[in-house]
Scaffold this motif. Structure first.
Motif, PDB file in Angstrom:
ATOM      1  N   PRO A  27       0.247   8.813  -1.968  1.00 53.51           N
ATOM      2  CA  PRO A  27      -0.732   9.746  -1.394  1.00 53.51           C
ATOM      3  C   PRO A  27      -0.441  11.182  -1.825  1.00 53.51           C
ATOM      4  N   ASN A  28      -1.500  11.985  -1.971  1.00 54.88           N
ATOM      5  CA  ASN A  28      -1.344  13.374  -2.383  1.00 54.88           C
ATOM      6  C   ASN A  28      -0.893  14.281  -1.243  1.00 54.88           C
ATOM      7  N   PHE A  29      -1.065  13.851   0.023  1.00 56.57           N
ATOM      8  CA  PHE A  29      -0.797  14.733   1.155  1.00 56.57           C
ATOM      9  C   PHE A  29       0.474  14.403   1.916  1.00 56.57           C
ATOM     10  N   ASN A  30       1.185  13.344   1.567  1.00 60.22           N
ATOM     11  CA  ASN A  30       2.473  13.043   2.186  1.00 60.22           C
ATOM     12  C   ASN A  30       3.306  12.229   1.207  1.00 60.22           C
ATOM     13  N   SER A  31       4.519  11.888   1.611  1.00 59.31           N
ATOM     14  CA  SER A  31       5.419  11.171   0.706  1.00 59.31           C
ATOM     15  C   SER A  31       5.591   9.709   1.101  1.00 59.31           C
ATOM     16  N   LYS A  32       4.661   9.145   1.824  1.00 53.70           N
ATOM     17  CA  LYS A  32       4.765   7.753   2.274  1.00 53.70           C
ATOM     18  C   LYS A  32       4.205   6.812   1.210  1.00 53.70           C
ATOM     19  N   GLN A  33       4.958   6.645   0.170  1.00 54.56           N
ATOM     20  CA  GLN A  33       4.584   5.807  -0.965  1.00 54.56           C
ATOM     21  C   GLN A  33       4.569   4.335  -0.549  1.00 54.56           C
ATOM     22  N   LEU A  34       3.670   3.571  -1.144  1.00 50.70           N
ATOM     23  CA  LEU A  34       3.559   2.137  -0.864  1.00 50.70           C
ATOM     24  C   LEU A  34       3.730   1.383  -2.175  1.00 50.70           C
ATOM     25  N   ASN A  35       4.653   0.423  -2.213  1.00 55.80           N
ATOM     26  CA  ASN A  35       4.901  -0.397  -3.399  1.00 55.80           C
ATOM     27  C   ASN A  35       4.347  -1.792  -3.151  1.00 55.80           C
ATOM     28  N   LEU A  36       3.639  -2.322  -4.140  1.00 52.55           N
ATOM     29  CA  LEU A  36       3.003  -3.623  -4.008  1.00 52.55           C
ATOM     30  C   LEU A  36       3.390  -4.508  -5.192  1.00 52.55           C
ATOM     31  N   ASN A  37       3.568  -5.793  -4.936  1.00 57.85           N
ATOM     32  CA  ASN A  37       3.802  -6.779  -5.994  1.00 57.85           C
ATOM     33  C   ASN A  37       2.650  -7.771  -5.980  1.00 57.85           C
ATOM     34  N   GLY A  38       2.231  -8.213  -7.155  1.00 53.46           N
ATOM     35  CA  GLY A  38       1.129  -9.158  -7.215  1.00 53.46           C
ATOM     36  C   GLY A  38       0.763  -9.501  -8.645  1.00 53.46           C
ATOM     37  N   SER A  39      -0.538  -9.703  -8.873  1.00 55.54           N
ATOM     38  CA  SER A  39      -1.012 -10.064 -10.208  1.00 55.54           C
ATOM     39  C   SER A  39      -2.374  -9.438 -10.464  1.00 55.54           C
ATOM     40  N   ILE A  40      -2.671  -9.239 -11.746  1.00 54.07           N
ATOM     41  CA  ILE A  40      -3.938  -8.643 -12.170  1.00 54.07           C
ATOM     42  C   ILE A  40      -4.804  -9.729 -12.779  1.00 54.07           C
ATOM     43  N   SER A  41      -6.073  -9.721 -12.395  1.00 52.14           N
ATOM     44  CA  SER A  41      -7.019 -10.665 -12.985  1.00 52.14           C
ATOM     45  C   SER A  41      -8.359  -9.971 -13.197  1.00 52.14           C
ATOM     46  N   PRO A  42      -9.167 -10.482 -14.117  1.00 55.89           N
ATOM     47  CA  PRO A  42     -10.494  -9.893 -14.324  1.00 55.89           C
ATOM     48  C   PRO A  42     -11.331  -9.997 -13.044  1.00 55.89           C
ATOM     49  N   MET A  43     -12.248  -9.082 -12.873  1.00 55.36           N
ATOM     50  CA  MET A  43     -13.078  -9.022 -11.668  1.00 55.36           C
ATOM     51  C   MET A  43     -13.810 -10.345 -11.425  1.00 55.36           C
ATOM     52  N   ASN A  44     -14.318 -10.960 -12.483  1.00 52.69           N
ATOM     53  CA  ASN A  44     -15.103 -12.190 -12.315  1.00 52.69           C
ATOM     54  C   ASN A  44     -14.255 -13.431 -12.032  1.00 52.69           C
ATOM     55  N   LYS A  45     -12.916 -13.325 -12.123  1.00 53.28           N
ATOM     56  CA  LYS A  45     -12.048 -14.470 -11.854  1.00 53.28           C
ATOM     57  C   LYS A  45     -11.210 -14.274 -10.599  1.00 53.28           C
ATOM     58  N   ALA A  46     -11.435 -13.187  -9.879  1.00 51.78           N
ATOM     59  CA  ALA A  46     -10.638 -12.887  -8.694  1.00 51.78           C
ATOM     60  C   ALA A  46     -11.357 -13.355  -7.433  1.00 51.78           C
ATOM     61  N   TYR A  47     -10.554 -13.740  -6.454  1.00 47.98           N
ATOM     62  CA  TYR A  47     -11.088 -14.143  -5.164  1.00 47.98           C
ATOM     63  C   TYR A  47     -10.528 -13.181  -4.114  1.00 47.98           C
ATOM     64  N   ILE A  48     -11.423 -12.393  -3.495  1.00 45.30           N
ATOM     65  CA  ILE A  48     -11.024 -11.429  -2.476  1.00 45.30           C
ATOM     66  C   ILE A  48     -11.981 -11.488  -1.307  1.00 45.30           C
ATOM     67  N   TYR A  49     -11.509 -11.039  -0.156  1.00 43.75           N
ATOM     68  CA  TYR A  49     -12.340 -10.904   1.036  1.00 43.75           C
ATOM     69  C   TYR A  49     -12.228  -9.469   1.508  1.00 43.75           C
ATOM     70  N   LYS A  50     -13.320  -8.713   1.383  1.00 47.56           N
ATOM     71  CA  LYS A  50     -13.308  -7.293   1.697  1.00 47.56           C
ATOM     72  C   LYS A  50     -13.734  -7.067   3.141  1.00 47.56           C
ATOM     73  N   GLY A  51     -12.949  -6.264   3.852  1.00 48.60           N
ATOM     74  CA  GLY A  51     -13.260  -5.884   5.217  1.00 48.60           C
ATOM     75  C   GLY A  51     -14.146  -4.663   5.250  1.00 48.60           C
ATOM     76  N   THR A  52     -14.347  -4.118   6.436  1.00 42.81           N
ATOM     77  CA  THR A  52     -15.174  -2.932   6.631  1.00 42.81           C
ATOM     78  C   THR A  52     -14.448  -1.688   6.142  1.00 42.81           C
ATOM     79  N   SER A  53     -15.112  -0.877   5.314  1.00 42.48           N
ATOM     80  CA  SER A  53     -14.514   0.353   4.794  1.00 42.48           C
ATOM     81  C   SER A  53     -14.611   1.472   5.807  1.00 42.48           C
ATOM     82  N   LEU A  54     -13.743   2.457   5.652  1.00 44.99           N
ATOM     83  CA  LEU A  54     -13.808   3.662   6.494  1.00 44.99           C
ATOM     84  C   LEU A  54     -15.084   4.417   6.232  1.00 44.99           C
TER      85      LEU A  54
END
Length: 170
Positions: A143-170
């Motif tokens: 984040p640009n406004f604090n130092s609370k960095q978040l590290n994530l591990n996972g994998s990258i896939s093309p948009m058309n081959k990914a399966y996601i469930y999106k919740g409500t955005s802010l």
């Protein structure tokens, strides 16, 4: 006796090379992930989150992701907790535009994809690092406004081959 040891060492080395080299499926996934990064249409599915204090937790890759579609980004973090959260999934979902995209590959084959995300609820630098032999990757959200960095591990896939469930955005 010495020649027998020498020949058994060679066999062991050949076996080790065989198991350390990526197979064609891994390289296919890597090529797809690399093409998706170049096209800026990919999903980074997260399966582990590491916090600033070093504590990590496993999460569902379906509800934890960074999705990039050209110049639009969606970042969603959702924990399996009884609290509903801002997105209805026990976490937060933010959307925004990206700017200052940089992509480079180092001498060891690691591809780094960096951009800035700005929108409602987010102003951060995101850096993705793709492994050189498969589609596994890491992401750092700073984040640009604090130092609370978040590290994530996972994998990258093309948009058309990914399966996601999106919740409500802010």
């Amino acid at each position: 006796m010495a020649s027998q040891l020498h020949s058994s060492e060679k066999i062991t080395q050949k076996k080790n090379r065989k198991y350390n080299t990526p197979d064609s499926t891994d390289m296919k996934y890597h090529a797809q992930a690399l093409a998706a990064l170049k096209d800026s249409t990919f999903v980074f599915n997260t399966n582990q989150i590491i916090f600033n204090n070093g504590i990590s937790t496993s999460v569902s890759s379906v509800t934890n992701f960074i999705s990039l579609n050209k110049n639009r980004v969606v970042i969603q973090i959702a924990f399996d907790i009884p609290y509903i959260g801002y997105n209805g999934l026990g976490g937060i979902t933010v959307e925004g535009h990206i700017s200052t995209v940089k992509m480079r590959t180092d001498k060891k084959g690691f591809t780094r994809y960096e951009f800035y995300a700005n929108g409602t609820g987010i102003s951060a630098r995101v850096e993705l690092t793709l492994h050189p032999t498969n589609n596994s990757a890491t992401a750092i959200i700073s984040p640009n406004f604090n130092s609370k960095q978040l590290n994530l591990n996972g994998s990258i896939s093309p948009m058309n081959k990914a399966y996601i469930y999106k919740g409500t955005s802010l």
